[in-house]
Write an enzyme that holds these catalytic residues in place. Structure first.
Site, PDB file in Angstrom:
ATOM      1  N   HIS A 251       5.750  10.383  45.745  1.00 24.21           N
ATOM      2  CA  HIS A 251       6.463  11.151  46.779  1.00 24.21           C
ATOM      3  C   HIS A 251       6.503  10.363  48.091  1.00 24.21           C
ATOM      4  CE1 HIS A 251       7.532  15.123  48.737  1.00 24.21           C
ATOM      5  NE2 HIS A 251       7.132  14.422  49.788  1.00 24.21           N
ATOM      6  N   GLU A 252       5.339   9.872  48.511  1.00 19.63           N
ATOM      7  CA  GLU A 252       5.273   9.175  49.804  1.00 19.63           C
ATOM      8  C   GLU A 252       6.015   7.845  49.762  1.00 19.63           C
ATOM      9  OE1 GLU A 252       4.305  11.051  52.096  1.00 19.63           O
ATOM     10  OE2 GLU A 252       3.470  12.516  50.712  1.00 19.63           O
TER      11      GLU A 252
ATOM     12  N   GLY B  70      -1.135  17.082  52.617  1.00 17.25           N
ATOM     13  CA  GLY B  70      -1.614  16.355  51.450  1.00 17.25           C
ATOM     14  C   GLY B  70      -1.534  14.863  51.679  1.00 17.25           C
ATOM     15  N   ALA B  71      -0.447  14.427  52.310  1.00 20.21           N
ATOM     16  CA  ALA B  71      -0.246  13.017  52.627  1.00 20.21           C
ATOM     17  C   ALA B  71       0.889  12.930  53.637  1.00 20.21           C
ATOM     18  CB  ALA B  71       0.087  12.208  51.373  1.00 20.21           C
ATOM     19  N   MET B  72       1.027  11.767  54.272  1.00 18.44           N
ATOM     20  CA  MET B  72       2.066  11.568  55.278  1.00 18.44           C
ATOM     21  C   MET B  72       2.635  10.173  55.155  1.00 18.44           C
ATOM     22  SD  MET B  72       3.928  12.637  57.667  1.00 18.44           S
ATOM     23  CE  MET B  72       5.182  11.631  58.458  1.00 18.44           C
ATOM     24  N   GLU B  73       3.972  10.089  55.136  1.00 17.43           N
ATOM     25  CA  GLU B  73       4.696   8.873  54.779  1.00 17.43           C
ATOM     26  C   GLU B  73       4.863   7.894  55.932  1.00 17.43           C
ATOM     27  OE1 GLU B  73       8.011  11.984  55.747  1.00 17.43           O
ATOM     28  OE2 GLU B  73       6.042  11.969  54.783  1.00 17.43           O
ATOM     29  N   ASN B  74       3.890   7.781  56.829  1.00 14.50           N
ATOM     30  CA  ASN B  74       3.999   6.808  57.927  1.00 14.50           C
ATOM     31  C   ASN B  74       4.421   5.457  57.354  1.00 14.50           C
ATOM     32  OD1 ASN B  74       2.588   8.838  59.615  1.00 14.50           O
ATOM     33  ND2 ASN B  74       0.819   8.208  58.408  1.00 14.50           N
TER      34      ASN B  74
END
Length: 958
Positions: free
Chosen positions: A378-379, A342-346
């Site tokens: 969240h991210e 869904g998303a990625m916290e880079n």
């Protein structure tokens, strides 16, 4: 450790020299590209056969370090210089390449004559070189090879590295820029009828090694200097701010070279790079530059405005919550057409699916808006918890993801205070994970480090347990500590360990210090209490006898005949915080510390009633004596508003699941739904529908289905007409978010159970759109249910229209609604055709293939077709999604959840056995859970079918 990362002058000087040398080597690498550019197509094999030096193979025994999945403790990286050049061709469905080089400065902490560094699917284009920073001669690399199984580049030296000395390792390589959605990969979209290609990344959990040789473990933190070479009409992004962008010519090719500031000390899985033709919008909040990147068309249409609007407030909230400033100077967020998660916290460059970042107020629903707010929250929560302080190994993934899954509600609530969103954790996480954690094949939150080694084992941890159970137990912890104590300990933890790594017990220690300083009394230490929730799987059911005040706890299992697949270190006994409501008044916190106990505060006398687990703050279910159940049913029927909304939802969910586990009779659970004709709140209704979904799964292929439909229709009709009146005959939108959600429930269930006015309504709306496809007047909140109902009631004409609209829309949230609705058809040949489309990434994006199959399997007509489809195509599906896809376990569970016969059980077991050689990758545990669930379904039907039939007959006649 203080903020930032200190580099000595000597190391910094060498880094500059190494960086300059690395740029020069790009010229050599460009030859590889110029050779491949002349080819019409590039197949994966073409990359493999690129001219590469021949290195000595390994014939070593299996106990050598390169056969182990964990790096030895001999070398520690300090910083990297990485230069990458993605060779993008603007053509559809290509496999391109990227070339690059990397120099890593590492310190030797123990003498060794072996260098192991992760490398996967990279081909070296030159011999690696090793240099000592001290100026003394470094050992010579006398043999090098790729160890494919453990994904290492192995280098044996002619002498040992010196402990305490730092070295530079330079590697040059070429890799595949394919459509695999991991590592460095291609993403495609159309703009003005032309194919546009993005080069982007997804490193978590173990794919940084596909991009450049690196020490690819979360504890191997370092700083990174990133340089990207790219075409003039593109922009380049990475974790740090751009500090230089200049024109260069390499082998006759004119390019831009973009260099980025050195990152903070961080893990490899948080790196990110993107090369695209995207546009962006920006604003500055305090000292932080916030930018939203997306397709030019989406940016110009304002689809990034909502994300830009809420990012600053959420960042400010977390700065206050953590009592720690945001550690970076920028926060870039980018919406990608192809993205597996869904998303990625880079860190500094968060990547999203388009549906998770872009909002079109004319097309997107309130649910889309809520999802964007919670995912951004969240991210951003990870920027501190996960990025600033990182868990040492993946066995503690639950703390990272569980924490973000809990506080995402807090951040979103700050951005949207009128939504009352914090309560939704009960539906979205607690009730959801209860269903999985009540299986004997569940697993504890924290695994043993030695049990999580292979990449597929790591990927398997990205499941409901890690996210939703992690969120649930941390919410419980915050509740019984109180939020001020919780955030005090959290802030201490983050400040103490910033830029370093931890294990989950480190957080317990800092929370315990906060408890002591506050003077709060707990029955045990934070660690002693929480280890029982972390180190043993499952959760308890607490049974309260309100006549005697007796309390008992036992491990709750949906199938009472099953046995846990693991021995618990605590004998499946928990330290349970219990807060009850007695006849409407809240009681003080009580701790259940053993299997049995007695407390007079739990006693009631008629007509008093008692509900335990106020606001469902605890991670457990509650059962009562029969008299208390009868009083609760009576109060629901007479004045249900006396019971708080969350606890009304809790009573329903607990009752249905206690009945499935044979703690109470099934008819008692069904009785909790009789009052719903008078209920107007979303949470009790949604809980009921979630639980009745199991009844539909069990009965929608037999004669009980008609009775179930009649009963649900009887209960939902008043809700349907309530919203008809409240919305002025469907012309207005309810003001509250929860009311908007419940309006959807009213229409969905009224139509699906055959309320004629509802069916006519949605057919009319859909037909109006078909008559004038340029104008869609259907309320965005209602589109998902209208599309599905209209396609289910229609045939090929309706389906083909929706498919055309799906292909033509450039709004991802609208495409998602249509893609799900297309699975609602009741025509088998149409569903079979749709299944075949999932094998073609030009029709169904690879990121959406597994969820499309699940959508089809949710349909009673489509379920057997989907099951046949995955059996026939398992080898392909596994090769595409089995190793690292976060959604792969959902596919197996989704296609088999309706199984409830011996024949289906045998098919499932045969499927497991027939594909043992192919494997199940990150879905291995899902196979076990599906078999367990099927056996439980068979028994449940045998024991309950007649009783449910009789109850439904009487309920529909009344």
């Amino acid at each position: 450790m203080g903020k930032g990362f200190y580099i000595s002058k000597t190391v910094a000087a060498v880094a500059i020299v190494v960086g300059a040398a690395a740029v020069a080597t790009i010229i050599a690498l460009s030859v590889v590209y110029s050779q491949e550019k002349d080819k019409n197509t590039v197949k994966p094999a073409d990359v493999v056969t690129t001219a590469v030096p021949t290195f000595a193979p390994t014939t070593a025994p299996s106990n050598d370090p390169w056969h182990r999945y964990r790096l030895p403790d001999t070398l520690v990286p300090e910083f990297y210089d990485v230069i990458l050049w993605p060779h993008i061709r603007q053509e559809s469905n290509r496999i391109d390449t990227f070339t690059g080089n990397s120099s890593v400065v590492f310190r030797c902490v123990r003498e060794t004559d072996l260098i192991l560094i992760h490398s996967n699917k990279l081909n070296l284009t030159a011999e690696p070189t090793l240099t000592a920073l001290s100026g003394t001669p470094a050992p010579i690399i006398h043999s090098t090879w790729m160890q494919d199984t453990t994904q290492y580049l192995v280098m044996q030296l002619n002498s040992k590295l010196t402990a305490g000395e730092s070295y530079v390792l330079l590697t040059e390589f070429v890799g595949e820029l394919g459509n695999g959605l991991g590592g460095f990969y291609r993403s495609e979209y159309k703009e003005n009828g032309k194919i546009k290609v993005i080069a982007t990344t997804q490193m978590q959990p173990t794919d940084a090694r596909k991009v450049f040789p690196c020490f690819d473990e979360p504890a191997m933190k370092a700083t990174f200097n990133i340089t990207l070479l790219h075409d003039h009409n593109t922009i380049a992004l990475s974790n740090g701010k751009e500090i230089e962008s200049v024109n260069v010519t390499i082998n006759g090719i004119s390019l831009k070279k973009t260099r980025f500031e050195q990152t903070k000390r961080m893990s490899t899985y948080l790196l990110a790079f993107v090369v695209s033709e995207f546009d962006h919008i920006a604003q500055t909040d305090g000292n932080v530059l916030i930018r939203i990147y997306a397709r030019r068309e989406a940016i110009s249409a304002g689809h990034g405005n909502y994300s830009l609007q809420i990012t600053g407030p959420i960042l400010n909230f977390f700065e206050s919550y953590y009592n720690t400033r945001y550690p970076l100077y920028k926060s870039d967020q980018i919406a990608l057409p192809d993205f597996n998660a869904g998303a990625m916290e880079n860190w500094g460059l968060i990547t999203y699916r388009e549906t998770a970042l872009l909002f079109d107020p004319e097309v997107s629903s309130s649910g889309n808006k809520e999802r964007i707010a919670t995912i951004i929250s969240h991210e951003l929560a990870h920027m501190w918890f996960g990025n600033l302080v990182t868990l040492k190994w993946w066995n503690d993934l639950w703390l990272n993801e569980g924490f973000a899954s809990y506080v995402e509600y807090l951040g979103a609530d700050h951005a949207e205070p009128l939504w009352n969103i914090k309560d939704l954790i009960v539906l979205n996480d607690i009730h959801r994970v209860f269903a999985v954690d009540a299986l004997a094949s569940s697993h504890p939150l924290s695994s043993k480090e030695e049990d999580i080694m292979k990449p597929e084992q790591i990927s398997e941890l990205f499941d409901t347990i890690s996210y939703s159970k992690g969120a649930s137990v941390l919410r419980m912890l915050s509740d019984f500590l109180t939020e001020p104590i919780f955030v005090q300990g959290l802030s201490s933890y983050l400040n103490h360990f910033q830029f370093n790594n931890t294990v989950y017990r480190d957080l317990w220690d800092h929370l315990q210090d906060a408890v002591i300083s506050s003077g709060t009394k707990l029955p045990m230490t934070v660690g002693d209490i929480m280890d029982r929730w972390v180190l043993q799987m499952g959760f308890p059911v607490v049974t309260i006898n309100t006549t005697t005040g007796d309390l008992t706890q036992e491990h709750f299992l949906l199938d009472p005949q099953s046995k846990p697949n693991q021995i618990s270190p605590f004998g499946y006994e928990w330290i349970v915080p219990i807060q009850s409501i007695k006849h409407g008044s809240s009681q003080e916190l009580y701790w259940l510390q053993s299997k049995t106990a007695q407390d007079n505060r739990m006693k009631t006398t008629a007509p008093e009633w008692l509900i335990a687990n106020f606001n469902v703050s605890g991670y457990y279910r509650v059962n009562y004596d029969q008299k208390n159940w009868e009083r609760l049913l009576a109060i629901l029927m007479s004045s249900h508003e006396v019971i708080p909304v969350i606890n009304r939802a809790q009573l329903i969910d607990d009752a249905f699941n206690l009945a499935r586990a044979q703690h109470i009779c099934t008819t008692l659970a069904l009785q909790t739904t009789k009052y719903l004709s008078a209920e107007r709140e979303y949470m009790p209704w949604q809980t009921t529908l979630n639980n009745l979904d199991y009844y539909y799964l069990m009965f929608d292929r037999n004669e009980v289905y008609d009775l179930l439909q009649k009963y649900v229709r009887k209960q939902v009709e008043p809700l349907f007409y309530y919203f008809k009146s409240a919305t002025a005959n469907w012309t207005e939108i309810p003001s509250g978010l929860m009311d908007q959600y419940n309006e959807v429930n009213a229409i969905r269930m009224a139509c699906s159970t055959g309320v004629e006015e509802c069916v006519s309504l949605i057919k009319g709306w859909f037909q109006q759109w078909m008559d004038n496809e340029a104008i869609n007047l259907i309320n965005p909140n209602l589109r998902s249910t209208v599309y599905c109902s209209a396609i289910a009631a229609g045939g090929a004409k309706e389906w083909d229209f929706a498919w055309r609209m799906f292909l033509n829309t450039n709004v991802a949230t609208e495409a998602e609604k249509l893609r799900a609705a297309l699975a609602c058809s009741t025509v088998p040949w149409i569903l079979n055709r749709y299944l075949e489309y999932t094998l073609n990434p030009e029709l169904i994006r690879k990121q959406d293939a597994t969820s499309t199959i699940i959508y089809i399997a949710n349909n009673v007509v489509g379920q057997p077709l989907a099951w046949e489809f995955i059996r026939a195509n398992w080898a392909y599906i596994f090769s595409e999604y089995g190793g690292g896809s976060f959604s792969f376990s959902n596919l197996i569970n989704g296609v088999t959840k309706r199984f409830s016969s011996l024949f289906e059980l045998k098919q499932l077991e045969q499927f497991r056995d027939d594909n043992a050689d192919v494997g199940f990758g990150s879905g291995t545990l899902a196979i076990q859970q599906s078999i367990e669930r099927t056996r439980a379904n068979i028994r449940w039907l045998e024991q309950n079918k007649a009783e449910v039939t009789e109850w439904l007959k009487k309920a529909t006649e009344q």
